[in-house]
Design an enzyme around this catalytic site. Structure first.
Site, PDB file in Angstrom:
ATOM      1  N   GLU A 117       0.821  -1.212   0.000  1.00  0.00           N
ATOM      2  CA  GLU A 117       0.000   0.000   0.000  1.00  0.00           C
ATOM      3  C   GLU A 117       0.858   1.267   0.000  1.00  0.00           C
ATOM      4  O   GLU A 117       0.371   2.348   0.343  1.00  0.00           O
ATOM      5  CB  GLU A 117      -0.928   0.016   1.227  1.00  0.00           C
ATOM      6  CG  GLU A 117      -1.862  -1.165   1.352  1.00  0.00           C
ATOM      7  CD  GLU A 117      -2.930  -1.217   0.266  1.00  0.00           C
ATOM      8  OE1 GLU A 117      -2.991  -0.275  -0.552  1.00  0.00           O
ATOM      9  OE2 GLU A 117      -3.673  -2.205   0.229  1.00  0.00           O
ATOM     10  N   HIS A 141      -2.638   2.109   8.696  1.00  0.00           N
ATOM     11  CA  HIS A 141      -3.755   1.323   8.157  1.00  0.00           C
ATOM     12  C   HIS A 141      -3.869   0.020   8.926  1.00  0.00           C
ATOM     13  O   HIS A 141      -2.871  -0.644   9.208  1.00  0.00           O
ATOM     14  CB  HIS A 141      -3.517   1.026   6.674  1.00  0.00           C
ATOM     15  CG  HIS A 141      -4.459   0.007   6.101  1.00  0.00           C
ATOM     16  ND1 HIS A 141      -5.831   0.166   6.117  1.00  0.00           N
ATOM     17  CD2 HIS A 141      -4.234  -1.190   5.502  1.00  0.00           C
ATOM     18  CE1 HIS A 141      -6.404  -0.879   5.542  1.00  0.00           C
ATOM     19  NE2 HIS A 141      -5.460  -1.717   5.169  1.00  0.00           N
ATOM     20  N   HIS A 143      -6.988  -3.314  10.174  1.00  0.00           N
ATOM     21  CA  HIS A 143      -8.282  -3.964   9.976  1.00  0.00           C
ATOM     22  C   HIS A 143      -9.073  -3.924  11.286  1.00  0.00           C
ATOM     23  O   HIS A 143      -9.263  -4.945  11.949  1.00  0.00           O
ATOM     24  CB  HIS A 143      -8.077  -5.395   9.491  1.00  0.00           C
ATOM     25  CG  HIS A 143      -7.286  -5.491   8.224  1.00  0.00           C
ATOM     26  ND1 HIS A 143      -6.686  -6.658   7.791  1.00  0.00           N
ATOM     27  CD2 HIS A 143      -6.993  -4.552   7.284  1.00  0.00           C
ATOM     28  CE1 HIS A 143      -6.064  -6.434   6.645  1.00  0.00           C
ATOM     29  NE2 HIS A 143      -6.230  -5.163   6.323  1.00  0.00           N
ATOM     30  N   HIS A 212     -12.973  -3.742   4.638  1.00  0.00           N
ATOM     31  CA  HIS A 212     -11.519  -3.958   4.599  1.00  0.00           C
ATOM     32  C   HIS A 212     -10.818  -3.380   5.823  1.00  0.00           C
ATOM     33  O   HIS A 212     -10.147  -4.098   6.553  1.00  0.00           O
ATOM     34  CB  HIS A 212     -10.954  -3.337   3.316  1.00  0.00           C
ATOM     35  CG  HIS A 212      -9.473  -3.507   3.163  1.00  0.00           C
ATOM     36  ND1 HIS A 212      -8.871  -3.630   1.927  1.00  0.00           N
ATOM     37  CD2 HIS A 212      -8.455  -3.550   4.057  1.00  0.00           C
ATOM     38  CE1 HIS A 212      -7.558  -3.758   2.085  1.00  0.00           C
ATOM     39  NE2 HIS A 212      -7.279  -3.704   3.379  1.00  0.00           N
TER      40      HIS A 212
END
Length: 274
Positions: A117, A141, A143, A212
């Protein structure tokens, strides 16, 4: 032992990845973090750098980040392993002076690349540098379980989703008055999802990837972690509220306005009216 392993930024990344794994947000190789560093912060550790740094072309040019340094989690690396072997699972890189590539100066001792990413991170860094006057240095980032769960049952619209989280816990409006942005579901690891995320980052420090995970930004690792942690706690509360039949009372618009005035923040107007 390499001196760089005791640096504040390596130790900070170890703590952040460990905390996130223990939260259950980063199973297997899920999640990624990038921390923008200043040249003077990196300089004392040059003796630990590779003599011949590996050059990798960027999928999308980033001239705005020319010569910038970043500490990044590696692609396919497990957060739970960072504290065990940071040199294998992290990477210190510098963007080239034309913004077309980067050089790996430390880390990834078993080979590999930074997070898949990276394009999304770099595009978001560019935007957050602009809107924060350079103070935002972290893109994170993960989850986050309950935020993902809510994306299946709530309307995927910035204002209403923000309002739901603000009502989930009194502190939320104070911590993220700019609300949460949402992008459509897209294939991860692509320039396209990076572009969409960066567009939302122009207005919001939190961006939800439906089904996501979540992207967060902030000046420090603690700030970015705390931002996501606060939103995720509210999402957890709302998941429980919904499982008990839904709200019977909540924080009103007038109370949200009073809260914003007390803590001198400017709330996202559309969320107040949602």
């Amino acid at each position: 032992m390499q001196a760089i392993l005791s640096s504040w930024f390596i130790q900070g990344m170890i703590k952040a990845t460990s905390d996130m794994w223990h939260k259950g947000w980063d199973e297997r190789n899920g999640g990624n973090i990038s921390l923008r560093l200043l040249a003077e912060e990196v300089e004392p550790y040059r003796r630990d750098f590779y003599q011949q740094p590996r050059k990798v072309e960027l999928t999308q040019p980033a001239p705005e980040l020319a010569n910038s340094w970043f500490l990044v989690t590696g692609s396919g690396k497990f957060f739970r392993n960072v504290e065990l072997n940071p040199a294998e699972n992290l990477v210190l890189l510098q963007v080239s002076n034309d913004g077309m590539a980067y050089h790996i100066h430390w880390g990834l001792t078993q080979g590999g690349l930074p997070t898949s990413e990276l394009a999304a991170h770099f595009q978001s860094h560019i935007v957050r540098m602009q809107v924060s006057g350079g103070t935002n240095r972290v893109i994170m980032h993960c989850h986050a379980t309950n935020l993902i769960a809510l994306s299946y049952v709530q309307k995927l619209e910035n204002a209403s989703f923000t309002r739901l989280l603000w009502e989930g816990s009194t502190e939320c409006l104070v911590v993220f008055p700019d609300g949460i942005g949402i992008v459509p579901w897209m294939v991860p690891g692509t320039d396209g999802i990076g572009t969409q995320t960066a567009e939302q980052m122009r207005e919001h420090s939190l961006v939800l990837w439906p089904f996501h995970g979540i992207f967060g930004s902030g000046p420090t690792l603690d700030d970015a972690f705390g931002l996501i942690d606060t939103a995720e706690k509210s999402a957890e509360i709302m998941v429980k509220v919904l499982s008990m039949g839904g709200k019977k009372q909540t924080i009103s618009r007038e109370q949200l306005i009073a809260l914003a005035a007390r803590f001198d923040v400017t709330p996202m107007a559309a969320a107040l009216d949602a």
